[in-house]
Each structure stands twice: as structure tokens, then as C-alpha cells.
Design an enzyme around this catalytic site. Structure first.
Site, PDB file in Angstrom:
ATOM      1  N   LYS A  12      -7.813   3.357  -0.630  1.00 56.00           N
ATOM      2  CA  LYS A  12      -7.861   2.682   0.345  1.00 56.00           C
ATOM      3  C   LYS A  12      -9.408   2.254   0.040  1.00 56.00           C
ATOM      4  O   LYS A  12      -9.712   0.876  -0.140  1.00 56.00           O
ATOM      5  CB  LYS A  12      -7.883   2.676   1.919  1.00 56.00           C
ATOM      6  CG  LYS A  12      -6.090   3.356   2.400  1.00 56.00           C
ATOM      7  CD  LYS A  12      -5.330   2.068   1.074  1.00 56.00           C
ATOM      8  CE  LYS A  12      -5.755   0.781   2.580  1.00 56.00           C
ATOM      9  NZ  LYS A  12      -4.435  -0.656   1.814  1.00 56.00           N
ATOM     10  N   ALA A  56       1.029  -1.305  -0.500  1.00 53.46           N
ATOM     11  CA  ALA A  56      -0.388   0.494   0.194  1.00 53.46           C
ATOM     12  C   ALA A  56       1.096   1.226  -0.248  1.00 53.46           C
ATOM     13  O   ALA A  56       1.901   1.441   0.032  1.00 53.46           O
ATOM     14  CB  ALA A  56      -1.649   0.008   1.203  1.00 53.46           C
ATOM     15  N   TYR A  86      -5.327   8.948   1.284  1.00 53.29           N
ATOM     16  CA  TYR A  86      -5.312   8.141   1.896  1.00 53.29           C
ATOM     17  C   TYR A  86      -6.753   7.339   1.659  1.00 53.29           C
ATOM     18  O   TYR A  86      -6.956   6.413   1.039  1.00 53.29           O
ATOM     19  CB  TYR A  86      -4.743   8.482   3.211  1.00 53.29           C
ATOM     20  CG  TYR A  86      -4.178   6.559   3.426  1.00 53.29           C
ATOM     21  CD1 TYR A  86      -3.447   5.977   3.459  1.00 53.29           C
ATOM     22  CD2 TYR A  86      -4.378   6.570   4.801  1.00 53.29           C
ATOM     23  CE1 TYR A  86      -2.956   4.375   3.576  1.00 53.29           C
ATOM     24  CE2 TYR A  86      -4.397   5.306   5.308  1.00 53.29           C
ATOM     25  CZ  TYR A  86      -4.063   4.626   3.972  1.00 53.29           C
ATOM     26  OH  TYR A  86      -3.824   2.949   5.277  1.00 53.29           O
TER      27      TYR A  86
HETATM   28  N1  LIG Z   1       0.367   1.674   9.537  1.00 56.64           N
HETATM   29  C1  LIG Z   1      -0.514   1.756   9.486  1.00 56.64           C
HETATM   30  O1  LIG Z   1      -1.082   2.710  11.010  1.00 56.64           O
HETATM   31  C2  LIG Z   1      -1.955   0.736   8.835  1.00 56.64           C
HETATM   32  C3  LIG Z   1      -2.945   1.212  10.005  1.00 56.64           C
HETATM   33  C4  LIG Z   1      -4.221   0.938   9.274  1.00 56.64           C
HETATM   34  C5  LIG Z   1      -4.352   0.332   7.976  1.00 56.64           C
HETATM   35  N2  LIG Z   1      -3.196  -0.786   7.073  1.00 56.64           N
HETATM   36  C6  LIG Z   1      -3.034  -1.069   5.792  1.00 56.64           C
HETATM   37  O2  LIG Z   1      -2.162  -1.920   6.333  1.00 56.64           O
HETATM   38  C7  LIG Z   1      -1.390  -2.575   5.284  1.00 56.64           C
HETATM   39  C8  LIG Z   1      -0.123  -2.842   5.474  1.00 56.64           C
HETATM   40  O3  LIG Z   1       0.908  -0.975   5.964  1.00 56.64           O
HETATM   41  P1  LIG Z   1       2.480  -1.275   6.665  1.00 56.64           P
HETATM   42  O4  LIG Z   1       1.805  -0.442   7.813  1.00 56.64           O
HETATM   43  O5  LIG Z   1       2.918  -2.577   6.282  1.00 56.64           O
HETATM   44  O6  LIG Z   1       2.640   0.036   5.985  1.00 56.64           O
HETATM   45  P2  LIG Z   1       4.126  -0.388   5.058  1.00 56.64           P
HETATM   46  O7  LIG Z   1       4.871  -0.751   6.033  1.00 56.64           O
HETATM   47  O8  LIG Z   1       4.003   1.644   4.801  1.00 56.64           O
HETATM   48  O9  LIG Z   1       4.227  -1.450   3.938  1.00 56.64           O
HETATM   49  C9  LIG Z   1       4.268  -1.243   1.980  1.00 56.64           C
HETATM   50  C10 LIG Z   1       4.814  -1.924   1.836  1.00 56.64           C
HETATM   51  O10 LIG Z   1       4.083  -1.625   0.264  1.00 56.64           O
HETATM   52  C11 LIG Z   1       5.297  -1.592  -0.829  1.00 56.64           C
HETATM   53  N3  LIG Z   1       5.057  -0.838  -1.705  1.00 56.64           N
HETATM   54  C12 LIG Z   1       3.817   0.241  -2.310  1.00 56.64           C
HETATM   55  N4  LIG Z   1       4.032   0.277  -3.375  1.00 56.64           N
HETATM   56  C13 LIG Z   1       3.834  -0.732  -3.785  1.00 56.64           C
HETATM   57  C14 LIG Z   1       3.452  -1.775  -5.240  1.00 56.64           C
HETATM   58  N5  LIG Z   1       2.936  -0.467  -6.456  1.00 56.64           N
HETATM   59  N6  LIG Z   1       3.342  -2.668  -5.309  1.00 56.64           N
HETATM   60  C15 LIG Z   1       3.896  -3.098  -4.452  1.00 56.64           C
HETATM   61  N7  LIG Z   1       4.464  -2.853  -2.977  1.00 56.64           N
HETATM   62  C16 LIG Z   1       4.732  -1.205  -2.885  1.00 56.64           C
HETATM   63  C17 LIG Z   1       5.823  -1.002  -0.105  1.00 56.64           C
HETATM   64  O11 LIG Z   1       7.265  -0.513  -0.382  1.00 56.64           O
HETATM   65  P3  LIG Z   1       8.410   1.082  -0.415  1.00 56.64           P
HETATM   66  O12 LIG Z   1       8.606   1.366   1.063  1.00 56.64           O
HETATM   67  O13 LIG Z   1       9.500   0.490  -1.168  1.00 56.64           O
HETATM   68  O14 LIG Z   1       6.921   1.871  -0.873  1.00 56.64           O
HETATM   69  C18 LIG Z   1       5.858  -1.000   1.623  1.00 56.64           C
HETATM   70  O15 LIG Z   1       7.425  -2.517   1.308  1.00 56.64           O
HETATM   71  C19 LIG Z   1      -1.624  -1.746   4.348  1.00 56.64           C
HETATM   72  O16 LIG Z   1      -2.631  -1.651   3.585  1.00 56.64           O
HETATM   73  C20 LIG Z   1      -2.335  -0.422   5.146  1.00 56.64           C
HETATM   74  O17 LIG Z   1      -3.120   0.065   4.027  1.00 56.64           O
HETATM   75  C21 LIG Z   1      -1.780   0.424   7.809  1.00 56.64           C
END
Ligand SMILES: NC(=O)c1ccc[n+]([C@@H]2O[C@H](COP(=O)([O-])OP(=O)(O)OC[C@H]3O[C@@H](n4cnc5c(N)ncnc54)[C@H](OP(=O)(O)O)[C@@H]3O)[C@@H](O)[C@H]2O)c1
Length: 297
Positions: free
Chosen positions: A132, A63, A128
Site C-alpha cells: 500500500k 485493493a 499489505y
Molecule cells: N477494510 C479496512 O479496514 C481498510 C482500512 C484501511 C484502509 N483500507 C483501504 O480502503 C480501500 C477500500 O477497501 P475495502 O474495505 O473496500 O476493501 P474490499 O471490500 O476488499 O474491496 C476491494 C475491492 O477491490 C477489488 N479488486 C481487487 N483486486 C483488483 C484489481 N486488480 N482490479 C480491480 N479491482 C480489484 C476487489 O475485488 P474482489 O472482491 O473481486 O477481490 C474488491 O471489490 C483499500 O484501498 C484499502 O486498502 C481498508
């Protein structure tokens, strides 16, 4: 013999992706794809990759998560958060694979006064949340019963870029922090979310639905920060006596608006999977213990 399930993890280099890999159950044959191995925004690359891997289930942990930056990069956020899941769902439909898609509390406007149910009216306040929401809708529209969406909130882990680690760093550097006290949500340990994701991944078809998962209880960002200061100090991650001061959202302006209230009602997940939520303070203790152990080694 144990039935094996081939699970493709997209976004395997992110905070959730890494923890999914580290916590994979024995029944899962995991194929990890970080952004370099599989760019979900690249429609042409996905079909051949899935054809080769032949997954039973795809967990989409990829994401665009930079909530503020999304306001000035809406096309990139759209390509990753809306077109990306759509691409995955279209390719999964060809193979008969299921998609487990992760989404966010930021699809809501935060004007509610009781925890949001999965089918409650959405109303994202920024790019965002809007992108989503489009991603969720695409996955369900394309795959119907073979799609499962899990919304979660306020994720943090011992490693990775998140509020917990940012607070520990700022508290160590400055000895004091000012933190917003008028946004209420549920801090959720990534490990807790991953336990639920693996259960869903191996549970079979759960019928084109949206589920919610967070740790138990509620907090403001200020209350979360205060608990990090207390529990961090108790484990030697921080000095005692860090000053944590509550401020209002008005005093901490950001490019993106955030929902002031985003508790998620998780009862349908609890009953579908037979799990119970642990209070967020307890999960925080586990994450602090893990970080303390990491720092000792
Ligand atoms: N973090 C929060 O507080 C939170 C809260 C609610 C929901 N979520 C959801 O939880 C999920 C996981 O989030 P997270 O916290 O693990 O976020 P994260 O650490 O930012 O991980 C997202 C990953 O997706 C990769 N990515 C971005 N664009 C991409 C693409 N086009 N193709 C393939 N990979 C891609 C990123 O790579 P790069 O590093 O190279 O950009 C990163 O490795 C997401 O769906 C997010 O919306 C997160």
C-alpha cells in the site's frame, strides 16, 4: 448550470466502492468499474478504458485487502496495491485526470505515542502495508499535484466483509468472543470515509498531498467489540449478555504483524474540507441503525 464532474470509481464492487456509488453527490457523473470491468493490475486495459470514459477524477477503491493472506501471496498484493495505482496514475497523467487514492494506517509501524501526521515516518510491518505504501508513493510521484492520498483505518459498514459483521456473527453463534485488547486504532464507518472522499473528489486540486481520515476517538479491538455487543443488543441485532473477553495479541497469533498503535491525526483534512469528526461510538450507532433497518426489510 451546475458544473458536472465525471468520476470513475475503480474497485466499485468492494465495501468502499459500493458505498461511494450509493452516496454519490448530484454534481458527479459516476462511472462504476468493478474488477471485471477494469482490472487495475492490467496495464494494457487501463489506457483504452480511461480514453473511453474521459474521467475528471478517478477514485481508486480497488485493493488487495486480505492482510494475512498477503503474507503468502506477495506478488498478487504487489500487483494490486502497488502496480495497480501506478497503472492508473500513468493513464490519468495522459488525460490530465486527478487520482484520489485510498490508503491505510498499516503503513505505520505502530511504535508512535501520538496520532500519526501524514508526513510522519512510515514503517509497514507486513506485505499489505508495504505494498500500500508503494502504491501511495507511485501515485504522488507520477501525478504530483493531481494526486490526493487519503489514509484511513479499521473500516466497517452494515454490509460487506468486516470486523463489525464478523463480530455480530460470532457473537450470535457463540454467545461469547475473545478479542485483542493491545492494538489501538480508530474504528471508521465507511459512510464517514465516503463523505470525505466525495468532498475531495469535487474540491479540485489539493496539491499532491497525503491526508488522514478516521472517525473520532480511539479504541482497542476489544473495546470496539464490546461497543458492538452493547449497541447491537440495544437495537435487537443480538441477544443481551454476550461475553466479550480481552486477550493479548500474543494469544491470537496471525500471519501478519499489525501496528499496536495506529491513530491517525486528521486535523489537516478537517481544516482542508471544513469538516468535523464524529466520535466512533456515534458512527457505530448509525451503522447499527442501518443494519437494523436492513434486517426489517
Ligand atoms: N477494510 C479496512 O479496514 C481498510 C482500512 C484501511 C484502509 N483500507 C483501504 O480502503 C480501500 C477500500 O477497501 P475495502 O474495505 O473496500 O476493501 P474490499 O471490500 O476488499 O474491496 C476491494 C475491492 O477491490 C477489488 N479488486 C481487487 N483486486 C483488483 C484489481 N486488480 N482490479 C480491480 N479491482 C480489484 C476487489 O475485488 P474482489 O472482491 O473481486 O477481490 C474488491 O471489490 C483499500 O484501498 C484499502 O486498502 C481498508
Amino acid at each position: 448550470m451546475m458544473r458536472r464532474t465525471t468520476v470513475l470509481v475503480a474497485g466499485a464492487g468492494g465495501q468502499v466502492g459500493r458505498r461511494l456509488l450509493a452516496s454519490a453527490p448530484r454534481e458527479a457523473d459516476v462511472v462504476a468499474c468493478d474488477r471485471r470491468a477494469l482490472d487495475i493490475a492490467d496495464a494494457a486495459a487501463i489506457g483504452p478504458a480511461l480514453e473511453r470514459i474521459q474521467p475528471d477524477v478517478i477514485i481508486n477503491a480497488a485493493a488487495y485487502t486480505a492482510v494475512d493472506r498477503a503474507e503468502s501471496e506477495p506478488e498478487v498484493a504487489l500487483a494490486t496495491n502497488a502496480t495497480g495505482p501506478e497503472n492508473l496514475a500513468l493513464a490519468a497523467r495522459e488525460l490530465g485526470a486527478r487520482v484520489l487514492h485510498i490508503s491505510t494506517d498499516y503503513v505505520f509501524d505502530g511504535r508512535g505515542s501520538r496520532p500519526y501526521l501524514p508526513d510522519d515516518q512510515t514503517g509497514p510491518l507486513g506485505v499489505y502495508g508495504r505494498t500500500k505504501l508503494q502504491g501511495e508513493a507511485a501515485v504522488i510521484r507520477i501525478l504530483s499535484a493531481r494526486a490526493t492520498v487519503v489514509r484511513t483505518s479499521w473500516l466497517y459498514d452494515a454490509q460487506g466483509h468486516n470486523f463489525f459483521n464478523t463480530m455480530l456473527r460470532l457473537m450470535s453463534e457463540r454467545g461469547s468472543v475473545r478479542v485483542v485488547n493491545d492494538q489501538i486504532g480508530s474504528p471508521t464507518a465507511v459512510g464517514s470515509l465516503c463523505r470525505v472522499l466525495w468532498k475531495f473528489a469535487l474540491a479540485g486540486n489539493l496539491g499532491g498531498r497525503i491526508y488522514h481520515w478516521t472517525d473520532g476517538g480511539a479504541a482497542s479491538w476489544f473495546e470496539f467489540a464490546r461497543a458492538i455487543a452493547r449497541q447491537g443488543a440495544a437495537r435487537g441485532l443480538l441477544a443481551d449478555g454476550v461475553a466479550v473477553t480481552p486477550i493479548s495479541t500474543f494469544e491470537y497469533p496471525t500471519p501478519a504483524r499489525r501496528p499496536p498503535y495506529s491513530l491517525l491525526d486528521c486535523r489537516s483534512t478537517v481544516s482542508a474540507l471544513g469538516l468535523s469528526q464524529r466520535p466512533w461510538e456515534e458512527e457505530l450507532g448509525t451503522v447499527c441503525d442501518e443494519l437494523a433497518a436492513l434486517r426489517r426489510h
